[in-house]
Design a protein around this motif. Structure first.
Motif, PDB file in Angstrom:
ATOM      1  N   PRO A 127       0.839  -1.203   0.000  1.00 29.41           N
ATOM      2  CA  PRO A 127       0.000   0.000   0.000  1.00 29.41           C
ATOM      3  C   PRO A 127       0.879   1.260   0.000  1.00 29.41           C
ATOM      4  N   VAL A 128       0.612   2.172  -0.944  1.00 30.62           N
ATOM      5  CA  VAL A 128       1.432   3.390  -1.030  1.00 30.62           C
ATOM      6  C   VAL A 128       0.852   4.526  -0.199  1.00 30.62           C
ATOM      7  N   GLU A 129      -0.419   4.447   0.129  1.00 31.84           N
ATOM      8  CA  GLU A 129      -1.044   5.551   0.857  1.00 31.84           C
ATOM      9  C   GLU A 129      -0.339   5.888   2.167  1.00 31.84           C
ATOM     10  N   LEU A 183       1.200  -1.328  -4.746  1.00 32.62           N
ATOM     11  CA  LEU A 183       2.356  -1.144  -5.618  1.00 32.62           C
ATOM     12  C   LEU A 183       3.176  -2.417  -5.752  1.00 32.62           C
ATOM     13  N   ASP A 184       3.483  -2.760  -7.015  1.00 32.42           N
ATOM     14  CA  ASP A 184       4.502  -3.759  -7.333  1.00 32.42           C
ATOM     15  C   ASP A 184       5.684  -3.003  -7.935  1.00 32.42           C
ATOM     16  N   LEU A 185       6.904  -3.312  -7.466  1.00 32.43           N
ATOM     17  CA  LEU A 185       8.065  -2.553  -7.931  1.00 32.43           C
ATOM     18  C   LEU A 185       9.302  -3.428  -7.939  1.00 32.43           C
ATOM     19  N   GLN A 186      10.116  -3.240  -8.988  1.00 31.21           N
ATOM     20  CA  GLN A 186      11.441  -3.844  -9.070  1.00 31.21           C
ATOM     21  C   GLN A 186      12.430  -2.705  -9.277  1.00 31.21           C
ATOM     22  N   ALA A 187      13.500  -2.662  -8.477  1.00 36.10           N
ATOM     23  CA  ALA A 187      14.462  -1.562  -8.595  1.00 36.10           C
ATOM     24  C   ALA A 187      15.879  -2.086  -8.462  1.00 36.10           C
TER      25      ALA A 187
END
Length: 737
Positions: free
Chosen positions: A522-524, A540-544
């Motif tokens: 959750p980004v909130e 959010l799904d994220l690859q960094a």
């Protein structure tokens, strides 16, 4: 019979008078000062000791064998011009007759003004070298090897252990003694001055009251301490057992590590050393250091070979912040100045001369409780090993407060939020200009380059950046200036995160790298502040995969490079109704006024995804895609992480007001089908979609295109089939430019 008794009495009386007369004659007619040269030669020959007797020798013979030396110096016979000891007064006396029974009955032993000056030069040679060994002579040195072999071959009769001499001393008094030690090879200095030692009657097997006081000093680091010791000494030389009962050590210390502050300390307990069992113990231990209080017990086994420490102790609850300030330790600035107010520790321990380990440890810090173990595997390498499990930790309380740079940016953001308006109908916000990150140094580089560490930390709950993470697992290590975060994982709500990182402090400028994976996080919570709601919601799904360098937040952001992909699902653009803005644009082209506002102030979306390329703190996003009911949204732009600003150009293709009762001004006819409407988003990230406005320049191009399309239609109606298809296409292209 009476005559015989009288005769025997007279005989013994006469014998006693003769002994007294002989003692008087020896002590008055024989002067030991006449034999100073012989005494010096004897000390030089038998003990390799240079003895200088500047004062007179006083003595008595019977019934006390007494000796008094004044103004004497001692040096190694190898360096006679460098005395290592001088003495103002030594006085002692021994009863003569008990000596025949191997009993030492002494009166007071008094030592005044003893100074020991012990030195080791830069080559490792001491000024007391070879003292106590018979002096080597040329004949002894040149003796043939055969004599040595003969001596070795000669059988030796087993020696019968002799009974120890019994001691009976009225007291021992040492006044104004001083010890100085200087090691030029290591640059070390140590001193003990104003040494005062007094004892009660010394009898084997009985308690002997002992009191010792002195001032101690060292040079690395510069420290000075006043110490007093008292207790009851009990010893048994046959059993090789020594005890100091009711031991009390107290004093004060000051110096460089305490930065001008004073440490007041006290220790109590029962000390015992059993050389036969090879064990030493300190039981009923009580320790105080300023306001800190602790109790425990310590035991050392295998004393002569490889000493091993075991035991346990507990520290009562203490205000750690006040204690650290009281011993001159600087506490880093923290967001919450009420941290470190509660500290408590209970642990078992084990160790060796080079290591120590705290086992079965329970540590309480403020509102957190940790269980596990902590160890220093090697003192020389400061090899730290930590394995802890905690219930909760509010990390935000211990982090530094907001920097001045962040405060300046907060003011700029507030101004932008105020100007943005409720429905985003105001002018396009300006791009932020204030730096968002602190330039303060973060990493203790010199310390990290020497750090040897392995850490395993598990937390049921971790609060960081006001977010409550659960089931947090951290695995990190450091060696040779390379810090590695092997794993950082946990959960937040329905989402999870996994990250790995490296910090290389071996170069002059530290180099950092990060690989992270977020799933349905959750980004909130991360975007909500005390002043503003989150501008966007979703999972959010994220690859960094990122790299940077430097030693401050500002430097890290400005040197940030790498790539990332993201997808935000089932989200909402808060406080911005894109459909309302597009309808406003259609109404403008239709030259009509909207009769009502479209309900709702937010724009829900199904997915928001794209890829980011980071170059020196600016993230470029060329392929933004958003799935919004009734809208098809694409865009490209930049996220300037240096000032936390966004600058995007968005294209929105809409279906129009598809409700059962559409607004007449927002009705979509065939001319608007598939038409891309331009939107410009610019301003602080905190604004989110509130930073978006219809692009007026782009809207003019849309109007021109629509006008061209309409003119083309009229031309087709007028000309019909009178012109070729090629000419029609050329006319259409002309108006679309």
């Amino acid at each position: 019979m009476k005559s015989l008794g009288k005769i025997l009495g007279l005989f013994f009386l006469g014998l006693l008078l003769i002994i007294v007369a002989l003692g008087f004659a020896l002590t008055h007619l024989f002067d030991p000062n006449d034999y100073k040269d012989e005494i010096r030669d004897l000390a030089r020959e038998k003990a390799n000791l240079e003895l200088t007797l500047n004062g007179d020798i006083g003595w008595s013979l019977f019934p006390w064998l007494g000796l008094e030396l004044t103004d004497a110096t001692l040096a190694s016979a190898d360096t006679p011009d460098k005395p290592f000891a001088d003495l103002r007064l030594l006085g002692l006396s021994v009863r003569v007759l008990p000596l025949l029974r191997k009993e030492v009955q002494m009166s007071d032993i008094r030592v005044d003004g003893l100074n020991l000056n012990l030195e080791i030069d830069d080559k490792g040679h001491s000024n007391w070298e070879n003292v106590g060994h018979p002096r080597k002579t040329a004949s002894a040195t040149d003796a043939p090897d055969s004599a040595d072999k003969t001596a070795e071959a000669a059988p030796q009769a087993p020696s019968k252990p002799s009974d120890p001499i019994k001691l009976d001393i009225d007291s021992l008094i040492v006044n104004s003694a001083r010890v100085d030690y200087h090691n030029a090879q290591k640059g070390q200095q140590f001193s003990a001055e104003s040494i005062q030692l007094t004892t009660g009657a010394i009898h084997e097997g009985a308690s002997v009251p002992v009191k010792l006081s002195a001032f101690f000093g060292i040079n690395k680091p510069v420290m000075r301490a006043r110490t007093e010791l008292q207790g009851d000494l009990r010893f048994d030389r046959v059993l090789k057992r020594y005890e100091l009962e009711n031991a009390k050590v107290s004093g004060e210390a000051s110096g460089e590590p305490l930065n001008g502050q004073t440490l007041t300390y006290a220790l109590q307990g029962q000390l015992s050393v059993d050389m036969a069992a090879n064990i030493a113990q300190w039981s009923s231990l009580k320790l105080s250091a300023n306001q800190m209080r602790a109790i425990g017990e310590l035991k050392v086994t295998d004393l002569r070979d490889k000493p091993k420490l075991s035991g346990g102790f507990s520290v009562a609850e203490v205000n750690l912040r006040q204690f650290l300030k009281g011993i001159g330790q600087e506490i880093p600035a923290m967001a919450d100045e009420n941290t470190l107010n509660k500290f408590e520790l209970v642990t078992r321990l084990s160790g060796s001369p080079s290591s120590i380990k705290f086992n079965e440890m329970t540590l309480k810090l403020d509102d957190s409780t940790f269980n596990g173990e902590l160890a220093v595997d090697d003192f020389s390498r400061q090899a730290l090993r930590v394995k802890l499990k905690g219930d909760k930790l509010d990390l935000d309380r211990y982090l530094p407060p907001k920097s001045k740079e962040a405060s300046a940016r907060d003011a700029e953001v507030k101004q932008s939020v105020a100007k943005a308006g409720k429905a985003g109908t105001s002018e396009l916000p300006n791009a932020p200009t204030q730096q968002a990150w602190s330039s303060a140094q973060v990493l203790p580089i010199d310390r990290l380059r020497k750090l040897d560490m392995q850490v395993a930390l598990n937390l049921d709950q971790l609060t960081a950046d006001k977010q409550n993470f659960s089931n947090v697992d951290l695995q990190a290590k450091s060696a040779g200036g390379l810090l590695t975060l092997d794993n950082a994982s946990g959960s937040l709500g329905s989402g999870s995160f996994v990250a790995k990182a490296r910090v290389d402090v071996r170069p002059a400028t530290p180099v950092l790298s990060l690989q992270s994976t977020l799933k349905r996080l959750p980004v909130e919570p991360f975007l909500t502040t005390a002043e503003n709601k989150a501008p966007v919601r979703g999972l959010l799904d994220l690859q960094a995969n990122l790299t940077t360098s430097g030693n401050s937040q500002k430097a890290w952001v400005e040197a940030l490079n790498g790539t990332s992909s993201f997808a935000l699902e089932n989200g909402v653009l808060v406080g911005a109704n894109l459909e309302q803005q597009i309808c406003q644009g259609i109404a403008t082209l239709n030259r009509k006024q909207l009769t009502r506002e479209i309900n709702g102030t937010d724009t829900p979306f199904k997915t928001l995804n794209g890829n980011l390329t980071f170059r020196n703190g600016v993230a470029s996003n060329p392929d933004l895609k958003v799935e919004v009911p009734g809208l098809n949204v694409t865009g490209d732009g930049d996220l300037d992480l240096r000032v936390l600003g966004l600058d995007y150009r968005i294209g929105v293709t809409l279906l129009g007001d598809t409700r059962a009762m559409p607004d007449p001004a927002c009705q979509v006819n065939e001319r608007y089908v598939g038409l891309e409407w331009p939107i410009r988003c610019r301003g602080p990230l905190e604004l989110g979609a509130k930073a978006c406005r219809l692009d007026k320049d782009g809207l003019g191009k849309v109007a021109a295109k629509l006008a061209g399309d309409k003119l083309t239609e009229k031309l087709e109606e007028k000309l019909g089939d009178k012109v070729s298809p090629e000419l029609k296409d050329a006319l259409k292209g002309l108006f679309k430019r």
